[in-house]
Design a protein around this motif. Structure first.
Motif: not given
Ligand code: NAD
Length: 273
Positions: A158-159, A201-202, A258, A260, A264
């Motif tokens: 996860s982020v 994931p974001g 990432y 997302d 990030t």
């Protein structure tokens, strides 16, 4: 010739196991891996109906799948799941450690039970499944017709493996743990031709975070944190997973991808801070 100059599905003949595959990101990954030619185990912990419906969907689209129940935090159930898969399909080539959950609370109100449950499923579950998969990868070794390596593991992180998350200490700690579990496995196993990577994931539209995107007001708040200004779809994660599972990413190990929409990238600093 590049590895993709072929009409064959990119994962043809490979056998994949996706944990928590009857909903959200796991379901999209199971479908995408099957569309790429892999046979897929749809793991689930509860709700056999949804898991069997997922298997039917994959079969209707011309893919091959079976559902196996196992709580990823239980060693005996994980071992039995891998034994059943190996007995039925001969081996396992791809593991996607996707199962996970949240049990949110401010730190001072968080119960030990909720702390432990999240760590047991999100982190220990990834250890147990990875260990079972790696034992099989090492037993079988490389089969050049299938893949350049003996096995691939993709860990769903996860982020929040890098972004602290107030009110979610157990979840953030579990994903931070996944990050170094992944890198350590990648370092330890690379000489034996096993690749281990993570996807972080974001915000993705799934049942885990419905409240964050269900109303237009909530979605507008969420979009402030996403430079690309859209909430992700499970398919965004599924496409990245297929790439990490395939020989197209053969020189990639120990990496966190990432996915997302830029979450990030410190969006609070987009006007120069
Ligand atoms: P989801 O709730 O739809 O999926 C989680 C799945 O894990 C469910 O099918 C659930 O039944 C299963 N599961 C829970 N406990 C289990 C257990 N003990 N054994 C086996 N399966 C179990 O939510 P999702 O968003 O699809 O989450 C999938 C993964 O993606 C999780 O690891 C989550 O932390 C991660 N993630 C999601 C987001 C997001 O925005 N949706 C963002 C970052 C990371």
């Amino acid at each position: 010739m590049s590895m993709t100059d072929t009409c064959e599905p990119i994962l043809k003949g490979q056998r994949a196991l996706v944990t928590g595959a009857s909903s959200g990101i796991g379901a999209a990954i199971a479908k995408a891996l099957a569309a790429a030619g892999a046979k897929v185990v749809v793991n689930y912990a509860g709700g056999a109906d949804r898991a069997h419906a997922m298997v039917e969907k994959i079969r209707a689209a011309g893919g091959e799948a079976m559902a196996i129940r196992a709580d990823v935090s239980r060693e005996d159930e994980v071992e039995a799941m891998f034994a059943e898969m190996i007995e039925t399909w001969g081996s396992v080539d791809i593991l996607v450690n996707n199962a996970g959950l949240q049990k949110d609370a401010p730190l001072v109100e968080m119960s030990l039970a909720d702390w432990q449950k999240v760590l047991d499923i999100n982190l220990t579950g990834q250890f147990l499944c990875s260990r079972a998969a790696v034992r099989e990868f090492l037993r079988r070794g490389v089969v050049p017709e299938l893949s350049r390596v003996a096995g691939k593991i993709i860990c769903m992180s996860s982020v929040h493996d890098v972004i602290p998350w107030a009110g979610h200490a157990n979840y953030a700690a579990s994903k931070g743990g996944v990050s170094l579990l992944m890198k350590t496995m990648a370092q330890e196993l690379a000489p034996q031709r096993i690749r281990v990577n993570a996807i972080s994931p974001g915000a993705i539209k799934t049942p885990i975070n419905t409240a964050a995107w269900m109303t237009p007001e909530a979605e507008a708040e969420l979009l402030k944190l996403i430079p690309c200004r859209r909430v992700g779809e499970p398919e965004d994660i599924a496409r990245a997973t297929v790439w990490l599972a395939s020989d197209d990413s053969d020189y990639v190990t120990g990496a966190t991808l990432y996915v997302d929409g830029g979450m990030t990238l410190y969006p609070g600093f987009d006007q120069g801070g």
